[in-house]
Design a protein around this motif. Structure first.
Motif, short mmCIF file in Angstrom:
data_model
loop_
_atom_site.label_atom_id
_atom_site.label_comp_id
_atom_site.label_asym_id
_atom_site.label_seq_id
_atom_site.Cartn_x
_atom_site.Cartn_y
_atom_site.Cartn_z
N PHE A 124 18.57 2.12 12.48
CA PHE A 124 17.31 2.85 12.39
C PHE A 124 17.48 4.28 11.89
N ALA A 125 18.37 5.05 12.50
CA ALA A 125 18.50 6.46 12.14
C ALA A 125 18.81 6.61 10.65
N TRP A 132 15.75 5.55 8.54
CA TRP A 132 14.65 6.51 8.67
C TRP A 132 14.88 7.71 7.76
N HIS A 133 16.07 8.25 7.79
CA HIS A 133 16.36 9.42 6.98
C HIS A 133 16.38 9.06 5.48
N ALA A 185 8.45 1.63 11.37
CA ALA A 185 9.46 1.95 12.38
C ALA A 185 9.16 1.24 13.70
N LYS A 214 9.13 10.21 16.16
CA LYS A 214 10.45 10.84 16.39
C LYS A 214 10.73 11.00 17.88
N PRO A 220 15.67 9.65 16.14
CA PRO A 220 16.72 9.37 15.15
C PRO A 220 17.70 10.53 15.05
#
Length: 408
Positions: free
Chosen positions: A76-77, A80-81, A134, A194, A199
């Protein structure tokens, strides 16, 4: 009686979709009355173009986040970025493309409204979609369904403020309220997301492999969005603002009937992705979803036909043609419910190219239909073109699933 996971989440998602339906209904009613049939048609046509191009914003990395995190939550992290970085790299080129195409198609349209509508649909809406992805990727489908409701509430607040503070049918003024409301909703949703998933900070560089994978999915997303938005743009371009206003009103009322089917598919999509990756769980899910789509589509078509006469009463006498258009669009509802399920089945199975090809073929069929039918039949010409194209896509996707034996 104890309900299963899919039934429970479908009920929860349906609740949020019902709120979204109410908000969208309120927004359509207020905006149509505030701008009139011509102003509403102009706004819908220009916004439709922006919404169609919004699929290019983010380079498809938001949908990649959904796909990969549904299978491996630990990604995920990173995803996401990557998606956030993709938004930063793509927003300016896509915005310039929208303004260029918008000015070419609608030269009478002012720069102010183009910029403001582009800001709302290109800068803010993709972030709302990323937040929904997400939540959905973590199988929190109820929260994912709640995310668009916040955006819908923002739209209602925008038109309410417009009616309160601005007398007259000023499209530029409404576009300003609309952009500010969506911007505020986006800030709230991103902050909440967030806070939920936290993340980890990462220095992300987008390599060609990530961009290539994202662009493939971006094409899917763009073709899907274009399918549901460019019909208003073509109606405005070749039919004028009066035709576009009546057609858009009828189409929006009809599309409300398909939202429960979209809720069901949204609830099942994480499991559809896992089955597409080779999992053997829930073998009977897809046939059950197919039966649900057929039965619900028939019921919704009858309901649309019966309530179509209420449109002029709700929106005003200028929208009389929308009532007749909605009656004919009842034929479109069963195909729309089937298409929602079938194209997502292709996506979950990784058959991305065929989905893109079929939706582009359907879009081409719709364009040709509107080009030839609008001058002679007006609002009904747009209805005929959309309905024919919808059934064409369902036929093409069905043949693909049957031939490749992927309907399991």
């Amino acid at each position: 009686m104890r309900l299963g996971w899919l039934a429970t989440n479908t009920l929860r998602v349906t609740f949020w979709h019902s709120l979204r339906v109410l908000c969208q209904l309120a927004w359509v009613l207020l905006l149509a009355r505030a701008l009139g049939v011509t102003g509403y048609g102009t706004y819908s046509g220009v916004a439709g173009l922006a919404i169609a191009l919004s699929g290019l914003v983010g380079l498809g990395l938001g949908l990649r986040l959904y796909q990969d995190v549904a299978r491996v939550p630990e990604l995920f992290a990173l995803r996401w970025h990557e998606a956030s970085r993709g938004w930063m790299l793509s927003i300016v080129p896509v915005a310039l493309l929208f303004i260029a195409i918008g000015k070419a198609m609608f030269p009478q349209q002012g720069w102010d409204s183009l910029v403001l509508i582009g800001m709302a649909e290109l800068a803010f809406s993709p972030w709302i979609a990323q937040v929904a992805s997400a939540y959905a990727a973590h199988s929190r489908v109820s929260a994912a369904a709640a995310v668009p409701v916040v955006g819908s509430v923002g739209r209602v607040c925008a038109v309410a403020c417009f009616l309160f503070f601005v007398p007259g049918q000023d499209l530029n003024a409404y576009a300003l309220f609309h952009a500010c409301a969506l911007g505020l909703a986006t800030l709230i949703l991103v902050a909440a997301c967030k806070r939920s998933f936290r993340p980890a900070r990462q220095k992300v560089g987008l390599g060609w492999e990530s961009i290539r994978s994202g662009l493939g999915l971006s094409t899917v997303w763009t073709s899907a969005i274009a399918w549901s938005s460019l019909d208003k743009t073509f109606a405005l371009r070749w039919g004028g603002d009066h035709v576009a206003g009546n057609f858009t009103a009828a189409q929006r009322f009809t599309s409300l009937a398909t939202l429960p089917m979209e809720a069901l598919v949204a609830s099942a999509l994480p499991r559809m992705f896992r089955r597409g990756a080779g999992s053997d769980e829930h073998a009977g899910m897809m046939p059950a979803l197919l039966c649900a789509a057929i039965v619900y589509g028939a019921i919704a078509a009858v309901a649309i036909y019966l309530v179509s006469d209420a449109i002029p009463w709700l929106l005003g006498s200028d929208f009389t043609e929308a009532s007749l258009a909605a009656r004919w669009l009842a034929l479109y509802v069963p195909a729309s419910c089937l298409k929602v399920l079938l194209v997502h089945s292709l996506l979950a199975r990784g058959d991305v190219r065929w989905r893109i090809a079929t939706e582009c073929a359907g879009l081409g069929l719709m364009v040709c239909g509107m080009l030839f039918l609008l001058p002679e039949h007006g609002t009904l010409g747009a209805v005929y073109a959309l309905t024919i194209a919808e059934y064409g896509v369902v036929a093409l996707v069905s043949v693909r699933l049957i031939v490749t034996r992927k309907w399991t």
